[in-house]
Design an enzyme around this catalytic site. Structure first.
Site, mmCIF file in Angstrom:
data_model
loop_
_atom_site.group_PDB
_atom_site.id
_atom_site.type_symbol
_atom_site.label_atom_id
_atom_site.label_comp_id
_atom_site.label_asym_id
_atom_site.label_seq_id
_atom_site.Cartn_x
_atom_site.Cartn_y
_atom_site.Cartn_z
ATOM 1 N N HIS A 81 45.317 34.964 41.276
ATOM 2 C CA HIS A 81 45.131 36.034 40.297
ATOM 3 C C HIS A 81 46.164 37.120 40.592
ATOM 4 O O HIS A 81 46.609 37.279 41.737
ATOM 5 C CB HIS A 81 43.739 36.634 40.412
ATOM 6 C CG HIS A 81 42.652 35.725 39.939
ATOM 7 N ND1 HIS A 81 41.418 36.201 39.570
ATOM 8 C CD2 HIS A 81 42.597 34.375 39.773
ATOM 9 C CE1 HIS A 81 40.646 35.191 39.201
ATOM 10 N NE2 HIS A 81 41.344 34.071 39.320
ATOM 11 N N GLU A 83 45.991 40.256 41.036
ATOM 12 C CA GLU A 83 45.616 41.201 42.089
ATOM 13 C C GLU A 83 45.853 40.619 43.475
ATOM 14 O O GLU A 83 46.407 41.271 44.358
ATOM 15 C CB GLU A 83 44.139 41.589 41.968
ATOM 16 C CG GLU A 83 43.755 42.242 40.661
ATOM 17 C CD GLU A 83 43.229 41.253 39.629
ATOM 18 O OE1 GLU A 83 43.851 40.173 39.435
ATOM 19 O OE2 GLU A 83 42.202 41.552 39.005
ATOM 20 N N CYS A 111 37.889 40.500 38.888
ATOM 21 C CA CYS A 111 36.746 39.599 39.025
ATOM 22 C C CYS A 111 36.128 39.785 40.423
ATOM 23 O O CYS A 111 36.659 40.534 41.246
ATOM 24 C CB CYS A 111 37.221 38.156 38.839
ATOM 25 S SG CYS A 111 38.205 37.531 40.226
ATOM 26 N N CYS A 114 38.673 39.067 43.308
ATOM 27 C CA CYS A 114 39.691 40.109 43.446
ATOM 28 C C CYS A 114 39.087 41.417 43.949
ATOM 29 O O CYS A 114 39.703 42.115 44.753
ATOM 30 C CB CYS A 114 40.423 40.306 42.124
ATOM 31 S SG CYS A 114 41.397 38.856 41.657
#
Length: 178
Positions: A81, A83, A111, A114
């Site tokens: 992801h 992040e 999410c 993260c």
């Protein structure tokens, strides 16, 4: 009092647009808006590569130390992801996993994975664009960054350029449907 509008996207993703009255851009400085624009540019780059358009920028002392976007599809990595990729790059650039003087700018609410990485990296502050009512773990579904049971809490500034971030996601999924 106005409320945010939710926009549903295919494959179970929906984003929440902040209402104009609730938009924090009024209290966010030009530098912060500039960093979020950099994250939006990274998100656009992701979309062009077939990745869900989410971008992230890590800033320390007013300087960008890492820029990333989603790489799940291209790297075949479920943890790639924006992040997490940005935090990894920032930690490598700084020579430490402790990013307690860093701010993260990301185009969509993180999410649970993260949010956990954000807590574990000891970030100072998170700025994010659009809310994610189906997977958001900062304000929407969970408030992981505010959980007093954890050893670190992160200041959160939600909704920064949220309409622009949501528009990128909406356009990406509209292209997929065609």
């Amino acid at each position: 009092m106005s409320t945010a509008a939710s926009v549903s996207l295919p494959i179970g993703l929906s984003v929440e647009l902040p209402s104009p009255a609730a938009s924090p851009e009024v209290g966010v400085g030009e530098a912060a808006l500039g960093f979020m624009r950099q994250a939006l540019a990274a998100a656009e780059s992701a979309g062009g590569r077939g990745e869900v358009p989410v971008g992230a920028v890590v800033v320390v002392g007013g300087e960008i130390v890492a820029v990333a976007h989603n790489e799940r599809e291209t790297a075949n990595d479920p943890t790639a992801h924006a992040e997490v990729v940005a935090l990894r790059r920032a930690a490598a650039a700084r020579g430490s996993w402790r990013l307690n003087d860093a701010d993260l700018f990301v185009t969509m609410e993180p999410c649970p994975m993260c949010a956990g990485a954000i807590v574990n990296s000891r970030l100072r502050r998170l700025y994010y664009g659009c809310h994610d009512p189906k997977a958001g773990a900062v304000r929407s579904l969970y408030q992981i960054l505010d959980d007093r049971r954890l050893n670190h809490r992160v200041e959160v500034v939600p909704g920064v350029l949220g309409s622009e971030a949501a528009a990128l996601l909406r356009a990406f999924f509209e292209r997929l449907r065609r």
